[in-house]
Design a protein around this motif. Sequence first.
Motif, short mmCIF file in Angstrom:
data_model
loop_
_atom_site.label_atom_id
_atom_site.label_comp_id
_atom_site.label_asym_id
_atom_site.label_seq_id
_atom_site.Cartn_x
_atom_site.Cartn_y
_atom_site.Cartn_z
N THR A 187 0.84 -1.21 0.00
CA THR A 187 0.00 0.00 0.00
C THR A 187 0.87 1.25 0.00
OG1 THR A 187 -1.68 -1.21 1.22
CG2 THR A 187 -1.84 1.21 1.24
N ARG A 188 1.90 1.23 0.86
CA ARG A 188 2.78 2.42 0.93
C ARG A 188 3.51 2.62 -0.40
NH1 ARG A 188 6.12 3.52 6.07
NH2 ARG A 188 6.41 1.30 5.94
N ASP A 189 4.03 1.51 -0.96
CA ASP A 189 4.82 1.62 -2.20
C ASP A 189 3.96 2.09 -3.37
OD1 ASP A 189 6.90 -1.32 -1.50
OD2 ASP A 189 6.91 0.71 -0.68
N ALA A 190 2.70 1.67 -3.35
CA ALA A 190 1.83 1.98 -4.51
C ALA A 190 1.13 3.33 -4.36
CB ALA A 190 0.79 0.88 -4.68
N SER A 191 1.04 3.83 -3.11
CA SER A 191 0.26 5.07 -2.92
C SER A 191 1.16 6.30 -2.76
CB SER A 191 -0.62 4.94 -1.66
OG SER A 191 0.22 4.72 -0.54
N ARG A 192 2.46 6.16 -2.72
CA ARG A 192 3.33 7.33 -2.51
C ARG A 192 3.30 8.21 -3.75
NH1 ARG A 192 8.42 3.31 -2.85
NH2 ARG A 192 8.64 3.26 -5.09
N ALA A 193 3.60 9.49 -3.52
CA ALA A 193 3.53 10.47 -4.63
C ALA A 193 4.68 10.27 -5.61
CB ALA A 193 3.57 11.88 -4.06
N VAL A 194 5.85 9.87 -5.12
CA VAL A 194 7.04 9.79 -6.00
C VAL A 194 7.29 8.33 -6.40
CG1 VAL A 194 8.60 9.67 -4.00
CG2 VAL A 194 9.48 10.41 -6.21
N ALA A 195 7.42 8.12 -7.71
CA ALA A 195 7.76 6.80 -8.28
C ALA A 195 6.94 5.67 -7.67
CB ALA A 195 9.25 6.52 -8.13
N PRO A 196 5.62 5.75 -7.69
CA PRO A 196 4.80 4.72 -7.07
C PRO A 196 4.95 3.37 -7.79
CG PRO A 196 3.41 6.16 -8.38
CD PRO A 196 4.78 6.80 -8.33
N LEU A 197 4.71 2.31 -7.03
CA LEU A 197 4.75 0.96 -7.61
C LEU A 197 3.58 0.82 -8.58
CD1 LEU A 197 5.42 -2.12 -7.74
CD2 LEU A 197 3.99 -2.36 -5.70
N LYS A 198 3.88 0.69 -9.86
CA LYS A 198 2.82 0.43 -10.85
C LYS A 198 3.50 -0.10 -12.12
CE LYS A 198 2.89 5.06 -12.89
NZ LYS A 198 2.17 6.31 -13.16
N PRO A 199 2.78 -0.92 -12.88
CA PRO A 199 3.40 -1.44 -14.09
C PRO A 199 3.59 -0.35 -15.14
CG PRO A 199 1.15 -2.28 -13.84
CD PRO A 199 1.44 -1.44 -12.65
N ALA A 200 4.69 -0.38 -15.86
CA ALA A 200 4.87 0.52 -17.01
C ALA A 200 3.81 0.15 -18.04
CB ALA A 200 6.27 0.35 -17.59
N ALA A 201 3.36 1.15 -18.81
CA ALA A 201 2.29 0.90 -19.81
C ALA A 201 2.71 -0.19 -20.80
CB ALA A 201 1.98 2.20 -20.53
N ASP A 202 4.02 -0.30 -21.05
CA ASP A 202 4.51 -1.28 -22.05
C ASP A 202 5.13 -2.51 -21.40
OD1 ASP A 202 7.64 0.54 -22.85
OD2 ASP A 202 6.50 0.29 -21.00
N ALA A 203 4.79 -2.76 -20.13
CA ALA A 203 5.32 -3.95 -19.44
C ALA A 203 4.39 -5.15 -19.65
CB ALA A 203 5.47 -3.68 -17.95
#
Length: 226
Positions: A187-203
């Motif tokens: 939750t912390r990694d995905a909700s932070r404002a800077v460089a959040p955990l999320k897949p790249a659009a082309d991943a």
Amino acid sequence: MQTRPPAPVLTIDGPSGSGKGTISRLVAEHLGWRLLDSGALYRAVGYAAGAAGLDLSDAEAVTRCAESTRIHFRAAPNDGETRVIVNGHDATDELRTETAGAAASAIASIPSVRKALVDLQLSFRKAPGLVADGRDMGTVIFPDAPFKVFLTASAAERAKRRYKQLKEKGLSVTLASLQSEIEARDTRDASRAVAPLKPAADALLVDTTGMGIEDVVAKVLAVVKP
Ligand SMILES: Nc1ncnc2c1ncn2[C@@H]1O[C@H](COP(=O)(O)OP(=O)(O)OP(=O)(O)O)[C@@H](O)[C@H]1O
Ligand SMILES: Nc1ccn([C@H]2C[C@H](O)[C@@H](COP(=O)(O)O)O2)c(=O)n1
């Protein structure tokens, strides 16, 4: 003068316990490419900050720590786990705990800490190629990477894997506490404002729940060598 094209990069991002580290190491070995465990850098800074008695929410102090912490990776004999040397101390075992993971996640939400680690991560990009494991490898650090994968698995599956991993190291952990720690970190990694955990659009998204390690390795290798 002809400039040489940048070395190829395979980025492998994903949440805790999804298998990034294991799969990245095996794929890098197979390809003969270099390996970047970016999580180890954040874990090392969190560890050094803790050792210095810093308040992990003190952005200025933790950033200074990130700028001064000396981190080295040393191949272990007989193909063992790569050792992580922090300010001259082999901190490998301490860094693998969920406590170290939580500290890393806390300091990783500080923008200036992330900035302090960018050049070091970029320096790993050398011929013949790099497999880069983390949270923002395909979105922030190597956005031009030709090969991108995002590994996922259910929180329950990831907790089970982490439980088995830590028990094998002789650590006393409970499955329930690990699952809640992993979910809190996600939750912390995905909700932070800077460089959040999320897949790249082309991943390529790979849900590894129920998949064996060899099958995941084969699927990831097929991205690089179809
Ligand atoms: N597909 C899989 N099936 C079963 N076990 C797996 C699978 N992939 C990895 N594992 C095991 O799960 C444990 C956690 O894997 P690993 O450390 O590679 O995850 P990670 O995503 O790098 O975690 P973190 O981000 O917290 O460092 C390891 O013991 C690993 O061997
Ligand atoms: N590229 C990265 C790698 C790691 N982090 C942070 C967030 C993670 O919870 C923590 C530990 O990483 P792990 O060793 O579990 O992969 O470090 C990040 O923000 N960006």
